[in-house]
Design a protein around this motif. Structure first.
Motif: not given
Length: 178
Positions: A126-150
């Motif tokens: 998970i990159g820099n400056n990311c915000w992952i919202g409540g009850h989100a699920t990040i599954n195996p093998g995922v890459t998120l870039g910078d400044n991502v909001v989930v």
């Protein structure tokens, strides 16, 4: 295990490492919020690497802890679970809302293989400056870039580049961040 190959979770060394992590998370989860320095000390002894500014609300759970690497200014809200069978790298200035699950662990699809007890894992980045919202699920093998909001409740099953808001099940780009 860390290379994404099949491994036996009943291996004595892995059982010992999981027990150590569970004892530390138990200690963290029982340490009062009125003792922030003690909480940070426990977190830093649990995780593989951290920045100086780190805050994790209780309850927090993980498999090993030592495979979790977080950058400066990291915050995880209540009920965060990180299954760190493979490495989890989270950048600087990242915020995790309540009840988020970040899961590197997975099992074979074939029922005979699955029933053998063998498991495998895929690392998460998970990159820099990311915000992952409540009850989100990040599954195996995922890459998120910078400044991502989930978005809250998203199920992230694939990787996304930088500067996007993603949401849904499975997650998709909802909008670009300018």
């Amino acid at each position: 295990m860390l290379l994404g190959e099949y491994y036996d979770p009943s291996d004595a060394e892995l059982v010992r490492l999981r027990l150590e992590a569970r004892l530390l998370t138990e200690k963290l989860n029982q340490t009062s919020v009125s003792c922030p320095d003690k909480r940070v000390e426990i977190i830093k002894s649990l995780l593989g690497s951290t920045g100086n500014s780190i805050h994790i609300e209780s309850t927090f759970n993980c498999d090993y802890g030592l495979n979790i690497h977080v950058g400066e200014n990291f915050y995880a809200n209540f009920g965060c679970v990180i299954l760190d069978v493979a490495e989890v790298h989270i950048g600087e200035n990242c915020f995790i809302a309540p009840q988020v699950g970040i899961y590197t662990a997975t099992h074979p699809i074939d029922p005979i293989q699955r029933n053998s007890g063998l498991e495998f894992a895929k690392s998460i980045r998970i990159g820099n400056n990311c915000w992952i919202g409540g009850h989100a699920t990040i599954n195996p093998g995922v890459t998120l870039g910078d400044n991502v909001v989930v978005a809250s409740g998203a199920v992230v099953t694939k990787s996304f580049g930088s500067n996007v808001v993603i949401g849904g099940n499975p997650a998709r780009v909802l909008k670009a961040i300018e």
